[in-house]
Design a protein around this motif. Sequence first.
Motif, mmCIF file in Angstrom:
data_model
loop_
_atom_site.group_PDB
_atom_site.id
_atom_site.type_symbol
_atom_site.label_atom_id
_atom_site.label_comp_id
_atom_site.label_asym_id
_atom_site.label_seq_id
_atom_site.Cartn_x
_atom_site.Cartn_y
_atom_site.Cartn_z
ATOM 1 N N VAL A 1 0.839 -1.302 -0.034
ATOM 2 C CA VAL A 1 0.087 -0.053 -0.146
ATOM 3 C C VAL A 1 0.826 1.250 -0.041
ATOM 4 N N PRO A 2 0.216 2.486 -0.281
ATOM 5 C CA PRO A 2 1.044 3.463 -0.222
ATOM 6 C C PRO A 2 1.857 3.668 1.165
ATOM 7 N N CYS A 3 3.086 4.015 1.296
ATOM 8 C CA CYS A 3 3.806 4.582 2.311
ATOM 9 C C CYS A 3 4.761 5.614 2.264
ATOM 10 N N VAL A 4 4.961 6.024 3.462
ATOM 11 C CA VAL A 4 6.192 6.858 3.351
ATOM 12 C C VAL A 4 7.438 6.289 4.307
ATOM 13 N N LEU A 5 8.740 6.462 3.756
ATOM 14 C CA LEU A 5 10.034 5.925 4.667
ATOM 15 C C LEU A 5 10.431 7.169 4.941
ATOM 16 N N GLU A 6 10.600 7.341 6.492
ATOM 17 C CA GLU A 6 11.320 8.392 7.142
ATOM 18 C C GLU A 6 12.405 7.945 7.681
ATOM 19 N N LYS A 7 13.361 9.053 7.538
ATOM 20 C CA LYS A 7 14.859 8.851 8.223
ATOM 21 C C LYS A 7 14.565 8.660 9.696
ATOM 22 N N LEU A 8 15.130 7.771 10.182
ATOM 23 C CA LEU A 8 15.243 7.524 11.838
ATOM 24 C C LEU A 8 15.955 8.587 12.382
ATOM 25 N N LEU A 9 15.391 9.544 13.080
ATOM 26 C CA LEU A 9 15.983 10.418 13.742
ATOM 27 C C LEU A 9 16.508 10.374 15.097
ATOM 28 N N PRO A 10 17.640 10.808 15.436
ATOM 29 C CA PRO A 10 18.084 10.825 16.777
ATOM 30 C C PRO A 10 17.390 11.818 17.811
ATOM 31 N N LEU A 11 16.326 11.243 18.392
ATOM 32 C CA LEU A 11 15.245 12.179 19.205
ATOM 33 C C LEU A 11 16.034 12.492 20.612
ATOM 34 N N ASP A 12 15.855 13.807 20.915
ATOM 35 C CA ASP A 12 16.202 14.037 22.405
ATOM 36 C C ASP A 12 14.948 13.796 23.200
ATOM 37 N N PHE A 13 13.857 14.462 22.652
ATOM 38 C CA PHE A 13 12.504 13.940 23.343
ATOM 39 C C PHE A 13 11.351 14.398 22.259
ATOM 40 N N GLU A 14 10.158 14.104 22.700
ATOM 41 C CA GLU A 14 9.064 14.393 21.747
ATOM 42 C C GLU A 14 7.839 15.507 22.508
ATOM 43 N N CYS A 15 7.520 16.134 21.705
ATOM 44 C CA CYS A 15 6.498 17.193 22.467
ATOM 45 C C CYS A 15 5.460 17.417 21.612
ATOM 46 N N SER A 16 4.318 18.043 21.992
ATOM 47 C CA SER A 16 3.011 18.284 20.934
ATOM 48 C C SER A 16 2.328 19.984 21.439
ATOM 49 N N VAL A 17 1.561 20.376 20.861
ATOM 50 C CA VAL A 17 1.098 21.631 21.023
ATOM 51 C C VAL A 17 -0.623 21.419 20.349
#
Length: 389
Positions: free
Chosen positions: A175-191
Motif C-alpha cells: 500500500v502507499p507508504c512513506v519512508l522516514e529517516k530514523l532521527l536521533p530524538l532528544d524528546f517529543e512534544c506536542s502543541v
Amino acid sequence: MTAVLPGSTLGVVGGGQLGRMFVHAAQRMGYLTAVLDPDADSPAGRVSHHHIHTDYADVDGLARLAGLADAITTEFENVPAASLEHLAVARPVRPGATAVSIAQDRVREKSHFVGCGVDCAPYAVIESAEQVALVPPNLLPGILKTARLGYDGKGQQRVDSREELAAAWHRAGQVPCVLEKLLPLDFECSVIVARGHDGQIVHFPPQRNLHRGGILAVTEVHANNIPESAARLSIESAVAIAEGLQYVGVLCVEFFVLADGSLVVNEMAPRPHNSGHWTLDACDVSQFELQVRTLAGLPLNPPRQHSPALMLNLLGDLWFPEDEPKAIQPRWADVLALPGAHLHLYGKAEARRGRKMGHLTITGDDIEAIRSTADFAAALLGLPIPLSE
Ligand code: ATP
Ligand code: MG
C-alpha cells in the motif's frame, strides 16, 4: 455564522474515549449530544443522549445524525472524508472534510507541513517497487509508515537496509507508504491549538511526551519542560499549520526535538489528543471544552494552566500483571488516596493489552512533588519506573 447555543444538540462521529470526553464537556455546558459509532457499547455512546450505531459510511446513519445534531464534529481521523462531506451538506461540520482528509494521509500531511514552512523528517513516498529501488541511502535506517490508517505505532516498521525496506513494504501489502529517516530524538512534544470560525486562535502550552512501544505513556506540562526556543517554535509552527488549513476546531501537532536542539514536525491529529488530557484537571478550559466552543461557534479564551501536571496513560496491560493467572482490578482506591490524583476511566467493558482504558493526571504545587506522587501511583499500578525512561 450564528452560534449553536446550549440546549441544541452536538453530534460526534466516533464513540471512543475522545468522543466520551467531548460528550461530557458538551453536556456540562447544557448541550444534548448524539454519537455515531458502530459499537453498541462504545465509551461515548454509553454517556450520550443519542447513540446511532451504524458504520461511519452508512448513509442512513449519517442522515439520522444530521437530523438530530445542529453541528457535527469527529473524534478520530479515520472517519471517511466522504461521510463528513455528506454531513456538511446538511449541517456545519468542524473540522471540515478537507482538513481531516489531509491528516488521514501522511503524504498529503507532509506536503502541507512543507508548504507551511515547517520542517519534517527527511522522507520518501513509497508507492512502487521503482521507488523502493530509488530510495536515497541517507534515509536508512528509517521507519516505513503506511500512508493511511496508522495509529499508536501500528503500521510502522523499522528498516535498516534497502532489502529490509523491500520486504517491509511487501509485508505492508504494497500500500502507499512513506519512508522516514530514523532521527536521533532528544524528546517529543506536542502543541494543541483551537481555531474558531472567525480565525481566532488559542493554544495550550507545549506538552512533553514520552512514548513506550509507539504508544503515549507520560505527558508532563510545567514551566521549563521544554527549552524556550523549541517551545516558541512549536507554538508558531502549530499555529501556521492550522492557519494554512483554514482549520476550525481543535488540532494537535506532534513534534520531535532532536539531539542538536532542532525541531521537526511529526504528524497532526484533527481533534483533541491524548497528550492534552491533562487540560481537564490543570487548566481553566480543557481541550474538549475548546472543541465544543469551536464547533458551536462560541468565543474562545486563551486557556490558563493553573497547576503543573503529569499524565500517565492507563493501558489494559495493568489488568494483566505477569504472575497473575487472570485479570486483576488495578488498585484504584490506593491511587485515589494520593494527593492531586485525578482518575479517568473510559468505561470500556474489556481490558486488553495495549488498549487505552483510562488516564491518571497528577496536579500539585511543583513538578518535583508531582513526579514523586506519580512514581507512587506507578508503583501501585505496576507501571514501569522511573517514569522518565
Ligand atoms: P499516534 O497516531 O498514536 O501518535 P502513529 O502510529 O501515527 O502514532 P507516529 O507518531 O508516526 O505513529 O510514530 C510513533 C512514535 O514512533 C513517535 O512518537 C516516535 O517515538 C517514534 N518515531 C516515529 N517516527 C520516527 C522517526 N522518524 N525517527 C525516530 N523516531 C520516530
Ligand atoms: Mg504520533
